[in-house]
Design a protein around this motif. Structure first.
Motif, PDB file in Angstrom:
ATOM      1  N   ILE A 111       1.215  -0.767   0.331  1.00 43.12           N
ATOM      2  CA  ILE A 111       0.186   0.506   0.302  1.00 43.12           C
ATOM      3  C   ILE A 111       0.518   1.232  -0.505  1.00 43.12           C
ATOM      4  CG2 ILE A 111      -1.772   1.346   1.059  1.00 43.12           C
ATOM      5  CD1 ILE A 111      -2.400  -1.883   0.404  1.00 43.12           C
ATOM      6  N   ASP A 112       0.258   1.861  -0.732  1.00 47.20           N
ATOM      7  CA  ASP A 112       1.396   2.940  -1.258  1.00 47.20           C
ATOM      8  C   ASP A 112       1.183   4.699   0.675  1.00 47.20           C
ATOM      9  OD1 ASP A 112      -1.547   5.138  -1.755  1.00 47.20           O
ATOM     10  OD2 ASP A 112      -0.313   4.982  -3.559  1.00 47.20           O
ATOM     11  N   PRO A 113       1.648   5.267   0.245  1.00 50.36           N
ATOM     12  CA  PRO A 113       1.233   6.392   1.455  1.00 50.36           C
ATOM     13  C   PRO A 113       0.259   7.064   1.866  1.00 50.36           C
ATOM     14  CG  PRO A 113       3.634   6.851   0.929  1.00 50.36           C
ATOM     15  CD  PRO A 113       2.784   5.955  -0.112  1.00 50.36           C
ATOM     16  N   GLN A 114      -0.559   7.026   0.275  1.00 51.07           N
ATOM     17  CA  GLN A 114      -1.941   7.637   0.307  1.00 51.07           C
ATOM     18  C   GLN A 114      -2.811   6.853   0.730  1.00 51.07           C
ATOM     19  OE1 GLN A 114       0.498   8.192  -2.532  1.00 51.07           O
ATOM     20  NE2 GLN A 114       0.624  10.051  -0.708  1.00 51.07           N
ATOM     21  N   GLY A 115      -2.603   5.198   0.937  1.00 52.39           N
ATOM     22  CA  GLY A 115      -3.077   4.187   0.834  1.00 52.39           C
ATOM     23  C   GLY A 115      -4.429   3.501  -0.366  1.00 52.39           C
ATOM     24  N   THR A 116      -4.014   3.548  -1.294  1.00 48.12           N
ATOM     25  CA  THR A 116      -3.961   2.808  -2.282  1.00 48.12           C
ATOM     26  C   THR A 116      -2.773   1.727  -2.715  1.00 48.12           C
ATOM     27  OG1 THR A 116      -2.736   5.197  -4.175  1.00 48.12           O
ATOM     28  CG2 THR A 116      -5.142   4.408  -3.816  1.00 48.12           C
ATOM     29  N   PHE A 117      -3.646   0.248  -3.773  1.00 46.15           N
ATOM     30  CA  PHE A 117      -2.172  -0.441  -3.556  1.00 46.15           C
ATOM     31  C   PHE A 117      -1.262  -0.081  -5.042  1.00 46.15           C
ATOM     32  CE2 PHE A 117      -6.011  -1.883  -1.679  1.00 46.15           C
ATOM     33  CZ  PHE A 117      -5.923  -3.403  -1.258  1.00 46.15           C
ATOM     34  N   ALA A 123      -7.095  -8.922  -7.481  1.00 48.30           N
ATOM     35  CA  ALA A 123      -7.642  -8.665  -9.039  1.00 48.30           C
ATOM     36  C   ALA A 123      -9.193  -7.088  -8.802  1.00 48.30           C
ATOM     37  CB  ALA A 123      -8.395  -9.438 -10.332  1.00 48.30           C
ATOM     38  N   ASN A 124      -8.405  -6.441  -8.957  1.00 45.04           N
ATOM     39  CA  ASN A 124      -9.296  -4.788  -9.320  1.00 45.04           C
ATOM     40  C   ASN A 124      -9.395  -4.381  -7.734  1.00 45.04           C
ATOM     41  OD1 ASN A 124     -10.656  -5.256 -11.655  1.00 45.04           O
ATOM     42  ND2 ASN A 124     -11.941  -6.680 -10.537  1.00 45.04           N
ATOM     43  N   SER A 125      -8.071  -4.464  -7.413  1.00 43.87           N
ATOM     44  CA  SER A 125      -7.926  -3.778  -6.008  1.00 43.87           C
ATOM     45  C   SER A 125      -7.330  -2.261  -5.644  1.00 43.87           C
ATOM     46  CB  SER A 125      -6.429  -4.809  -5.007  1.00 43.87           C
ATOM     47  OG  SER A 125      -5.679  -4.168  -5.985  1.00 43.87           O
ATOM     48  N   GLN A 126      -6.791  -1.902  -6.721  1.00 45.12           N
ATOM     49  CA  GLN A 126      -6.257  -0.480  -7.548  1.00 45.12           C
ATOM     50  C   GLN A 126      -7.227   0.302  -7.642  1.00 45.12           C
ATOM     51  OE1 GLN A 126      -5.551  -2.959  -9.706  1.00 45.12           O
ATOM     52  NE2 GLN A 126      -3.384  -3.724  -8.865  1.00 45.12           N
ATOM     53  N   THR A 127      -9.141  -0.292  -7.215  1.00 44.46           N
ATOM     54  CA  THR A 127      -9.518   1.195  -6.890  1.00 44.46           C
ATOM     55  C   THR A 127     -10.306   1.146  -5.142  1.00 44.46           C
ATOM     56  OG1 THR A 127     -11.504  -1.020  -7.328  1.00 44.46           O
ATOM     57  CG2 THR A 127     -10.724   0.212  -9.228  1.00 44.46           C
ATOM     58  N   VAL A 130      -7.570   2.432   1.351  1.00 44.73           N
ATOM     59  CA  VAL A 130      -7.399   1.985   2.807  1.00 44.73           C
ATOM     60  C   VAL A 130      -6.677   2.402   3.419  1.00 44.73           C
ATOM     61  CG1 VAL A 130      -8.013  -0.066   2.146  1.00 44.73           C
ATOM     62  CG2 VAL A 130      -5.462   0.353   2.488  1.00 44.73           C
ATOM     63  N   SER A 131      -7.164   3.308   3.122  1.00 46.39           N
ATOM     64  CA  SER A 131      -6.150   4.955   4.064  1.00 46.39           C
ATOM     65  C   SER A 131      -7.438   5.013   5.554  1.00 46.39           C
ATOM     66  CB  SER A 131      -5.874   6.414   3.391  1.00 46.39           C
ATOM     67  OG  SER A 131      -7.722   6.560   3.375  1.00 46.39           O
ATOM     68  N   ASP A 132      -8.371   4.405   5.510  1.00 45.19           N
ATOM     69  CA  ASP A 132      -9.019   4.478   6.888  1.00 45.19           C
ATOM     70  C   ASP A 132      -9.204   3.384   7.796  1.00 45.19           C
ATOM     71  OD1 ASP A 132     -10.315   2.980   5.506  1.00 45.19           O
ATOM     72  OD2 ASP A 132     -11.871   3.042   6.249  1.00 45.19           O
ATOM     73  N   ARG A 133      -8.151   2.664   7.109  1.00 48.99           N
ATOM     74  CA  ARG A 133      -8.234   1.433   8.390  1.00 48.99           C
ATOM     75  C   ARG A 133      -7.611   1.366   9.044  1.00 48.99           C
ATOM     76  NH1 ARG A 133     -12.466  -1.974   7.006  1.00 48.99           N
ATOM     77  NH2 ARG A 133     -12.388  -3.655   4.687  1.00 48.99           N
ATOM     78  N   GLU A 134      -7.041   0.640  10.594  1.00 52.06           N
ATOM     79  CA  GLU A 134      -6.420   0.235  12.106  1.00 52.06           C
ATOM     80  C   GLU A 134      -5.092   0.533  11.601  1.00 52.06           C
ATOM     81  OE1 GLU A 134      -6.382  -2.305  15.667  1.00 52.06           O
ATOM     82  OE2 GLU A 134      -7.464  -2.826  13.417  1.00 52.06           O
ATOM     83  N   PHE A 176       7.744   7.632   6.382  1.00 49.53           N
ATOM     84  CA  PHE A 176       6.324   6.889   6.191  1.00 49.53           C
ATOM     85  C   PHE A 176       6.370   6.023   4.561  1.00 49.53           C
ATOM     86  CE2 PHE A 176       1.894   5.594   5.752  1.00 49.53           C
ATOM     87  CZ  PHE A 176       2.319   4.337   5.788  1.00 49.53           C
ATOM     88  N   ASP A 177       6.095   5.623   3.735  1.00 48.82           N
ATOM     89  CA  ASP A 177       6.761   5.274   2.739  1.00 48.82           C
ATOM     90  C   ASP A 177       5.508   3.848   2.699  1.00 48.82           C
ATOM     91  OD1 ASP A 177       6.947   5.788  -0.100  1.00 48.82           O
ATOM     92  OD2 ASP A 177       8.193   4.211  -0.186  1.00 48.82           O
ATOM     93  N   GLY A 178       4.303   3.379   3.218  1.00 51.42           N
ATOM     94  CA  GLY A 178       3.550   2.512   2.900  1.00 51.42           C
ATOM     95  C   GLY A 178       3.248   1.892   3.530  1.00 51.42           C
ATOM     96  N   VAL A 179       2.958   0.462   3.354  1.00 51.41           N
ATOM     97  CA  VAL A 179       3.020  -0.782   4.729  1.00 51.41           C
ATOM     98  C   VAL A 179       2.464  -1.934   3.258  1.00 51.41           C
ATOM     99  CG1 VAL A 179       0.925  -2.135   6.293  1.00 51.41           C
ATOM    100  CG2 VAL A 179       0.977   0.821   6.138  1.00 51.41           C
ATOM    101  N   VAL A 180       3.672  -3.162   4.172  1.00 48.18           N
ATOM    102  CA  VAL A 180       3.371  -4.209   3.083  1.00 48.18           C
ATOM    103  C   VAL A 180       2.541  -5.126   4.609  1.00 48.18           C
ATOM    104  CG1 VAL A 180       5.328  -4.746   4.599  1.00 48.18           C
ATOM    105  CG2 VAL A 180       4.052  -6.699   2.644  1.00 48.18           C
ATOM    106  N   VAL A 181       1.282  -5.346   3.701  1.00 46.75           N
ATOM    107  CA  VAL A 181      -0.338  -6.375   3.976  1.00 46.75           C
ATOM    108  C   VAL A 181      -0.576  -8.037   3.918  1.00 46.75           C
ATOM    109  CG1 VAL A 181      -1.653  -4.883   3.161  1.00 46.75           C
ATOM    110  CG2 VAL A 181      -2.077  -5.679   5.579  1.00 46.75           C
ATOM    111  N   CYS A 182      -0.660  -8.325   4.974  1.00 50.21           N
ATOM    112  CA  CYS A 182      -1.512  -9.707   4.568  1.00 50.21           C
ATOM    113  C   CYS A 182      -2.262  -9.563   5.602  1.00 50.21           C
ATOM    114  CB  CYS A 182      -0.707 -11.228   4.823  1.00 50.21           C
ATOM    115  SG  CYS A 182      -1.127 -12.369   4.368  1.00 50.21           S
ATOM    116  N   GLY A 183      -3.713  -9.828   4.287  1.00 51.71           N
ATOM    117  CA  GLY A 183      -5.144 -10.319   5.509  1.00 51.71           C
ATOM    118  C   GLY A 183      -5.248 -12.011   5.435  1.00 51.71           C
ATOM    119  N   ILE A 184      -5.812 -11.095   6.799  1.00 52.77           N
ATOM    120  CA  ILE A 184      -5.697 -13.302   7.319  1.00 52.77           C
ATOM    121  C   ILE A 184      -7.785 -14.008   7.140  1.00 52.77           C
ATOM    122  CG2 ILE A 184      -5.887 -14.468   9.342  1.00 52.77           C
ATOM    123  CD1 ILE A 184      -2.993 -13.471   7.828  1.00 52.77           C
ATOM    124  N   ASP A 185      -7.970 -14.426   6.523  1.00 54.24           N
ATOM    125  CA  ASP A 185      -8.879 -15.380   6.645  1.00 54.24           C
ATOM    126  C   ASP A 185      -9.747 -15.829   8.036  1.00 54.24           C
ATOM    127  OD1 ASP A 185     -11.596 -16.390   6.471  1.00 54.24           O
ATOM    128  OD2 ASP A 185     -11.189 -17.496   4.935  1.00 54.24           O
TER     129      ASP A 185
END
Length: 297
Positions: A111-117, A123-127, A130-134, A176-185
């Motif tokens: 994720i970039d510093p503005q919260g976009t992918f 797929a289609n995650s560029q739209t 997630v800047s509001d995410r905890e 700050f230059d963004g985040v690397v993230v993994c979503g857990i199910d």
């Protein structure tokens, strides 16, 4: 003399009756004492055995979770370091992320510093922003240098509960230059615990040290997101690294036997519980038999 003999005989009979009654009372008391002692011994033994089994389960589940999170965090660290070094998403990063997308991971992304992918395996995650995410806001505010495990949220791609493992990405100057993230199910852990067939009243819960439930699996299904930080049960789990206790559940309001383990490397607690009525069902049957024996002996 005849009168004295009658008085003596009467006194003797009275004394013998008192002796017999006293002996009977003492015998009955002894029988009840043995029965009650046996009942209490077996009651405590069954509780100890149940708690020992639950403690072993909690320890085993802790290792299972840590194994998955270790593998995920290894990929997050690799991605973070490579991105910080290169400044762009390289083929090496993409290949590594693609090779490590396994359950319970739902997605791996940068994720970039503005919260976009900048990059995502979905797929289609560029739209999506997630800047509001905890997890994003936490990393943007402060660099702890640690893996962050978020509270559960509703995933914007699947519409299902998810929580996130993430690390902050820094620029060369430390900004700050963004985040690397993994979503857990959470459903992965839910399915795993359900397949264990532990019993109708067992529950397995992964709780953050913040008191928020990441996953809770019971016979009736999965729950996620409850805040139990104000409960006495949660306070009990703050007293030691691991332990067991009997308490009333804040979920079903029934007496339960709880066992828990704090995870070694992550801010999570694994808790296993079972209804006291189920844990002591065999004991209650034996207890009735002991009482019947004591009554009719």
């Amino acid at each position: 003399m005849v009168g004295l003999g009658k008085i003596f005989a009467k006194t003797l009979r009275s004394t013998l009756c008192r002796v017999i009654i006293a002996f009977a009372v003492l015998t009955i008391a002894a029988i009840w004492a043995v029965a009650l002692s046996r009942i209490e011994y077996e009651h405590q033994a069954d509780i100890r055995n149940t708690l020992r089994a639950s403690e072993n389960l909690a320890a085993a589940f802790q290792e299972h979770i840590q194994l998955h999170f270790d593998q995920i965090d290894e990929t997050l660290l690799f991605t973070k370091r490579q991105y910080e070094k290169q400044g762009v998403v390289t083929e090496m990063i993409i290949e590594r992320m693609q090779s490590k997308i396994f359950v319970p991971a739902m997605n791996l992304a940068i994720i970039d510093p503005q919260g976009t992918f900048r990059m995502s395996l979905l797929a289609n995650s560029q739209t999506v922003n997630v800047s509001d995410r905890e997890f994003f806001q936490t990393h943007r505010v402060k660099d702890t240098g640690k893996l962050y495990i978020s509270k559960p949220v509703i995933n914007r791609f699947t519409g299902k509960p998810a929580f996130h493992l993430s690390r902050r990405i820094n620029r060369p100057d430390g900004s700050f230059d963004g985040v690397v993230v993994c979503g857990i199910d959470p459903q992965y852990f839910s399915d795993f615990y359900r397949e264990m067939k532990l019993g109708y009243s067992y529950s397995v819960t992964i709780i953050g040290i913040d008191g928020v439930v990441r996953v809770r699996q019971t016979a009736s299904g999965m729950e996620s997101g409850q805040d139990v930080s104000a409960s006495s049960n949660f306070r009990q789990m703050q007293e030691a690294h691991s332990g067991s206790y009997l308490s009333t559940s804040v979920v079903d309001y029934q007496p339960r036997l709880f066992s828990y383990h704090h995870m070694e490397r992550y801010p999570l607690i694994v808790q296993v519980s079972v209804l006291e009525t189920e844990a002591l069902a065999d004991f209650r049957e034996r207890e009735v038999k002991y009482f019947r024996t004591a009554v009719f002996t």
